[in-house]
Design a protein around this motif. Structure first.
Motif, PDB file in Angstrom:
ATOM      1  N   LEU A 145       0.814  -1.210   0.000  1.00  0.00           N
ATOM      2  CA  LEU A 145       0.000   0.000   0.000  1.00  0.00           C
ATOM      3  C   LEU A 145       0.849   1.263   0.000  1.00  0.00           C
ATOM      4  O   LEU A 145       0.468   2.289  -0.572  1.00  0.00           O
ATOM      5  N   LEU A 146       2.020   1.181   0.633  1.00  0.00           N
ATOM      6  CA  LEU A 146       2.906   2.349   0.713  1.00  0.00           C
ATOM      7  C   LEU A 146       3.821   2.477  -0.504  1.00  0.00           C
ATOM      8  O   LEU A 146       4.605   3.414  -0.592  1.00  0.00           O
ATOM      9  N   GLY A 147       3.719   1.520  -1.414  1.00  0.00           N
ATOM     10  CA  GLY A 147       4.555   1.564  -2.603  1.00  0.00           C
ATOM     11  C   GLY A 147       5.980   1.089  -2.376  1.00  0.00           C
ATOM     12  O   GLY A 147       6.845   1.286  -3.227  1.00  0.00           O
ATOM     13  N   LYS A 148       6.232   0.425  -1.239  1.00  0.00           N
ATOM     14  CA  LYS A 148       7.582  -0.064  -0.931  1.00  0.00           C
ATOM     15  C   LYS A 148       7.705  -1.536  -1.345  1.00  0.00           C
ATOM     16  O   LYS A 148       8.060  -2.408  -0.558  1.00  0.00           O
ATOM     17  N   HIS A 149       7.407  -1.788  -2.605  1.00  0.00           N
ATOM     18  CA  HIS A 149       7.348  -3.168  -3.084  1.00  0.00           C
ATOM     19  C   HIS A 149       8.705  -3.865  -3.052  1.00  0.00           C
ATOM     20  O   HIS A 149       8.785  -5.073  -2.825  1.00  0.00           O
ATOM     21  N   SER A 150       9.752  -3.106  -3.251  1.00  0.00           N
ATOM     22  CA  SER A 150      11.087  -3.699  -3.302  1.00  0.00           C
ATOM     23  C   SER A 150      11.545  -4.234  -1.955  1.00  0.00           C
ATOM     24  O   SER A 150      12.512  -4.998  -1.877  1.00  0.00           O
ATOM     25  N   ILE A 223       9.770 -16.885  -2.434  1.00  0.00           N
ATOM     26  CA  ILE A 223       9.936 -15.433  -2.286  1.00  0.00           C
ATOM     27  C   ILE A 223      10.275 -14.806  -3.634  1.00  0.00           C
ATOM     28  O   ILE A 223       9.732 -13.758  -4.000  1.00  0.00           O
ATOM     29  N   ALA A 224      11.144 -15.464  -4.378  1.00  0.00           N
ATOM     30  CA  ALA A 224      11.515 -14.952  -5.702  1.00  0.00           C
ATOM     31  C   ALA A 224      10.303 -14.920  -6.626  1.00  0.00           C
ATOM     32  O   ALA A 224      10.124 -13.985  -7.416  1.00  0.00           O
ATOM     33  N   LEU A 225       9.454 -15.957  -6.526  1.00  0.00           N
ATOM     34  CA  LEU A 225       8.238 -15.992  -7.346  1.00  0.00           C
ATOM     35  C   LEU A 225       7.313 -14.837  -6.979  1.00  0.00           C
ATOM     36  O   LEU A 225       6.750 -14.178  -7.863  1.00  0.00           O
ATOM     37  N   LEU A 226       7.161 -14.573  -5.674  1.00  0.00           N
ATOM     38  CA  LEU A 226       6.326 -13.453  -5.249  1.00  0.00           C
ATOM     39  C   LEU A 226       6.856 -12.139  -5.806  1.00  0.00           C
ATOM     40  O   LEU A 226       6.081 -11.280  -6.247  1.00  0.00           O
ATOM     41  N   GLU A 227       8.159 -11.959  -5.807  1.00  0.00           N
ATOM     42  CA  GLU A 227       8.747 -10.728  -6.335  1.00  0.00           C
ATOM     43  C   GLU A 227       8.449 -10.575  -7.822  1.00  0.00           C
ATOM     44  O   GLU A 227       8.126  -9.484  -8.296  1.00  0.00           O
ATOM     45  N   ARG A 228       8.538 -11.682  -8.555  1.00  0.00           N
ATOM     46  CA  ARG A 228       8.238 -11.616  -9.999  1.00  0.00           C
ATOM     47  C   ARG A 228       6.754 -11.328 -10.240  1.00  0.00           C
ATOM     48  O   ARG A 228       6.399 -10.505 -11.091  1.00  0.00           O
TER      49      ARG A 228
END
Length: 344
Positions: A145-150, A223-228
């Motif tokens: 929600l805060l845009g801190k996706h990384s 975790i890597a899949l979630l990031e993709r």
């Protein structure tokens, strides 16, 4: 009045966590317990009726529901789903209607006397911390929600690595916790379809791992899949948000239509929205809005007898002189000249 007043008390009980035909081990019980909890939670959500449920002890789950003729069918579906996905024999009992916690406790004690629990509830089995799962899910949701996706991957990895000195069963329990968090984020925040059966496939893969490094690799892959998946979702969402902003401008260009107002409409920070708009359209927000207004003004100039001051107001300019200046910069001639002979 107690929230239990008038609720039907149902008890779901696992007959055994080690059925014939399954290669489950004693150390797998907490993972299986957690899997049942997630299946129950999802089916309760799908059910859509008021009610609460909780884990009583290993192998037993209490449900307190508003009485409904469909309750028996719901529990039949729950039992069949658990058996189909996990191969576990499960039964459901309606213990009766309750008014207070004392009523529920008395009914539970009476049921235990008649049907003692077959699954050991000794402390050697560590309960998976479902509260921790919920807290971690909330933290990841906040980052989205805060845009801190990384930062999501980092937070998940730190949570998983915060208990380095653990046994293999404990590591698997931590891994399943994180897998469930990732799954909930994908289902609720990223709006990806997820079935209760997904947890069974996750559990099957996890139970077959024979070392801590293998478990570490298993969760790292997820975790890597979630990031993709998140990156793909962001790209699609950004495109959709700009389209929403453009539709908003088409409908409200006669009004003030400030950058801040449109950014608020699509729930974005103004600076972030400005950069995203420019990236998606190739134009600045103000440039796009001006061009849109000038196009509308040209249509009014060539197809109506409206006065210039009226046209200025009709396309969002309170000051007709400012409108005339902006029009000449855009079209290369004044509004009056354009009405006589279009410049472009």
């Amino acid at each position: 009045m107690c929230w239990l007043n008038g609720r039907d008390f149902w008890l779901v009980s696992v007959e055994t966590f080690l059925p014939e035909g399954k290669q489950y081990r004693a150390e797998d019980i907490e993972l299986l317990q957690f899997a049942i909890s997630n299946i129950a939670a999802e089916l309760m959500t799908i059910r859509g009726r008021e009610g609460r449920w909780m884990t009583v002890e290993y192998g037993r789950f209490a449900f307190f529901l508003e009485p409904d003729s469909e309750d028996a069918a719901f529990f039949d579906h729950l039992l069949r789903t658990v058996h189909r996905l996990l191969g576990l024999p499960v039964k459901a009992f309606r213990l009766g209607q309750v008014k207070t916690e004392e009523d529920a406790e008395q009914l539970y004690v009476m049921h235990n006397a008649a049907s003692p629990l077959l699954v050991s509830s000794d402390s050697k089995y560590r309960r998976i911390d479902e509260a921790k799962v919920q807290a971690l899910h909330a933290e990841i949701t906040s980052l989205l929600l805060l845009g801190k996706h990384s930062e999501m991957g980092t937070i998940l990895r730190q949570s998983f690595e915060s208990r380095p000195e653990v046994s293999l069963p404990e590591r698997k329990a931590d891994a399943l916790c994180l897998a469930m968090v990732i799954r909930e984020v994908q289902r609720k925040e990223l709006e990806q379809e997820a079935e209760p059966g997904d947890i069974a496939s996750e559990l099957e893969g996890l139970l077959g791992l024979l070392s801590i490094p293998a478990v570490d690799e298993w969760i790292s892959e997820r975790i890597a899949l979630l990031e993709r998946v998140t990156a793909q979702w962001l790209e699609e969402r950004r495109s959709g948000l700009v389209e929403r902003a453009i539709r908003y401008l088409e409908q409200h260009y006669r009004e003030e239509c400030s950058l801040a107002a449109v950014a608020a409409h699509v729930h974005l920070n103004p600076n972030y929205f400005s950069n995203l708009f420019k990236k998606q359209t190739g134009e600045s927000f103000s440039g796009y809005l001006t061009r849109l207004r000038m196009e509308k003004a040209k249509l009014l100039l060539t197809n109506t007898d409206m006065k210039i001051i009226e046209i200025a107001q009709a396309v969002g300019y309170a000051d007709s002189n400012y409108f005339a200046t902006a029009f000449k910069q855009s079209a290369g001639c004044s509004p009056s000249e354009y009405r006589k002979q279009p410049c472009t």
